[in-house]
Scaffold this motif. Sequence first.
Motif, PDB file in Angstrom:
ATOM      1  N   ALA A 189      81.551 -33.976   7.388  1.00  0.00           N
ATOM      2  CA  ALA A 189      80.936 -34.418   6.130  1.00  0.00           C
ATOM      3  C   ALA A 189      79.694 -35.254   6.403  1.00  0.00           C
ATOM      4  N   CYS A 190      79.769 -36.140   7.389  1.00  0.00           N
ATOM      5  CA  CYS A 190      78.600 -36.957   7.752  1.00  0.00           C
ATOM      6  C   CYS A 190      77.450 -36.079   8.245  1.00  0.00           C
ATOM      7  N   ALA A 191      77.789 -35.034   9.002  1.00  0.00           N
ATOM      8  CA  ALA A 191      76.763 -34.118   9.508  1.00  0.00           C
ATOM      9  C   ALA A 191      76.095 -33.373   8.355  1.00  0.00           C
ATOM     10  N   ASP A 205      74.098 -38.331   7.367  1.00  0.00           N
ATOM     11  CA  ASP A 205      74.259 -39.771   7.133  1.00  0.00           C
ATOM     12  C   ASP A 205      74.529 -40.448   8.468  1.00  0.00           C
ATOM     13  N   LEU A 206      73.450 -40.870   9.132  1.00  0.00           N
ATOM     14  CA  LEU A 206      73.568 -41.422  10.481  1.00  0.00           C
ATOM     15  C   LEU A 206      74.364 -42.725  10.493  1.00  0.00           C
ATOM     16  N   GLU A 207      74.127 -43.591   9.512  1.00  0.00           N
ATOM     17  CA  GLU A 207      74.808 -44.888   9.478  1.00  0.00           C
ATOM     18  C   GLU A 207      76.319 -44.714   9.319  1.00  0.00           C
ATOM     19  N   MET A 208      76.736 -43.888   8.357  1.00  0.00           N
ATOM     20  CA  MET A 208      78.158 -43.666   8.139  1.00  0.00           C
ATOM     21  C   MET A 208      78.796 -43.001   9.352  1.00  0.00           C
ATOM     22  N   GLY A 209      78.110 -42.022   9.923  1.00  0.00           N
ATOM     23  CA  GLY A 209      78.645 -41.322  11.085  1.00  0.00           C
ATOM     24  C   GLY A 209      78.853 -42.246  12.260  1.00  0.00           C
ATOM     25  N   PHE A 218      77.389 -33.714  14.907  1.00  0.00           N
ATOM     26  CA  PHE A 218      76.846 -34.684  13.948  1.00  0.00           C
ATOM     27  C   PHE A 218      75.524 -35.265  14.442  1.00  0.00           C
ATOM     28  N   TYR A 219      75.492 -35.710  15.700  1.00  0.00           N
ATOM     29  CA  TYR A 219      74.267 -36.314  16.229  1.00  0.00           C
ATOM     30  C   TYR A 219      73.141 -35.269  16.367  1.00  0.00           C
ATOM     31  N   VAL A 220      73.505 -34.032  16.692  1.00  0.00           N
ATOM     32  CA  VAL A 220      72.507 -32.965  16.771  1.00  0.00           C
ATOM     33  C   VAL A 220      71.866 -32.750  15.403  1.00  0.00           C
TER      34      VAL A 220
END
Length: 580
Positions: free
Chosen positions: A117-119, A123-127, A152-154
Amino acid sequence: MEVSSIRSKPTIFIGLLRSIVDLDLGKQLHSHAIKTGLTNNVSMDTTILNMYVKCGCLENAELMFDRMLEKNAVAWTGLMVGFTQLEKQQDALKLFAIMAKEGFQFDEFVFSITLKACAGLEDLEMGRQVHGYAVKLGLEDNVSVGTPLVDFYVKCRVMESARRAFARISEPNDVSWSAIISGYSQIGEFGECIKIFKSLRSKDVVLNSFIYTNIFQACSAIADSCLGTQAHGDAIKRGLVSYLCGESAMITMYAKCGKLDYAYRAFESIDKPDSVAWTAIIAGCAYHGNASKALSLFKRMLASGARPNAVTFVAVFNACSHSGLISEAKQFLKTMSSKYGVDPTIDHYDCMIDIYSRAGQLDEAFVLIKTMPFEPDVMSWKSLLGGCSIHRNFELGKVAAEKLLELDPQDTAAYILLFNLHASSGNWQEAADVRKLMAERDLRKEVSCSWITVEGKVHRFVVGDRHHPQTQEIYSKLKELKYSRSSSQDVVLSEEDVLHNLPERKAQLLDHSERLAIAFGLISTPCNASIVVFKNLRACKDCHEFAKHVSMVTGRELVIRDSNRFHHFRSGECSCCNYW
């Protein structure tokens, strides 16, 4: 069992509900379970909830969730999956927050869906908060947590964090490897993609179709047909050519590697091409300057029922641009929305500006810039400036250059085009001022480079290169060709001339990088083989004439891909008809 009056057990219903993909049948089983008093059981209720999620009925899934007397982690995760499937990532994250507040025991599956979901939201902060939570619970090295962390980071374009997350996975699987390869591909580190791929093959690690699709894309970017062909064969043997997605990437790869015939064969092997596959082959034909074939394929696409999209029309406009098909392009732009249901974007208008500019219809290009329903961007003015440079319209070129440098003062191409405009008009002082301004602003274009692959090895050349082991034979071959060079008064200077401070064009033409690559190809390949050369910048006019000359006196076919397109030289003629 029902006819025989055998009493159903919850396990029977759970087994049936897990296999249901038809909503109406699922509702009937749910109703029957209520009648027989088998609900209000956490396992049964969770299975019913997941059935509704799987059937895409999120409303019923939420009702089921709200009525559950007892909720386990599977129920929470199941509803989160439903939210993410319908792109309601914020709702999925709200559930995660409630679970955290109520002290639920998280497992790797909760983290997996939360990170997904974060990806989706980028949403970098939430992830990062979720990542920290996973670290606290000691789950970071779990492949079911580490892999979605990498993904997610990708997707948030934080590749360094993706690298670190991948390094901490204790036993990465094929999905983990696919995620990190995809990340390197997105940031343009194609060499790293290929390095990982070769390492995985040597270790006989399990691979998947997504890895091969990414490798096809990497080979496209670096024009490595040798590895691309090997990867294709390997994927066929393993049954890992992804339907449509992988096949489309393969079409693009072969087209960009100069093997349009292979690209066409790959396309024709697809039973029912989708819009992406059609677009890939149309773009390939356009890239090779075969406008008639590209437009013929576009007609076939429409007849097949596949719907063109915005990218398809960019490919169609490119075909028109490289062949001077002005009226056809105007008609496509006029009817895109009404006839094909695709609203034109700034990209399509920029294509039309480029078509006008290449054809020398500079006033029409300028009028379109002023009247189009978008604010002109860098590409709008760059296309016009390029046309002004080719057709020597100094006054309009100055306007385009000023507008372009206002939008992007760091664009080195703008300075080079402006330099060419001054040089072609004989304004040498102004041309020198442009180069001085570049030096003051410390602006440097990438060095011009040409390369050719012979027997699986890539040989690279830069302007004036004398580092190759066969330098003497290369220059001897160039001398042997006895090409009559153009006068410096009649030729627009190339980027190589500008960047290497060589206004004395007559003294350095022989040293251009593509000439060295062509000469090496002539002395290193069989006399009946085509010579395929790649160049990172646009070919200059004189080297274009040189390639024609070589194809005529040697009888060899030359294929040169510059930054704009492919040129196929046969018997002293080029496929671009001097229009590029």
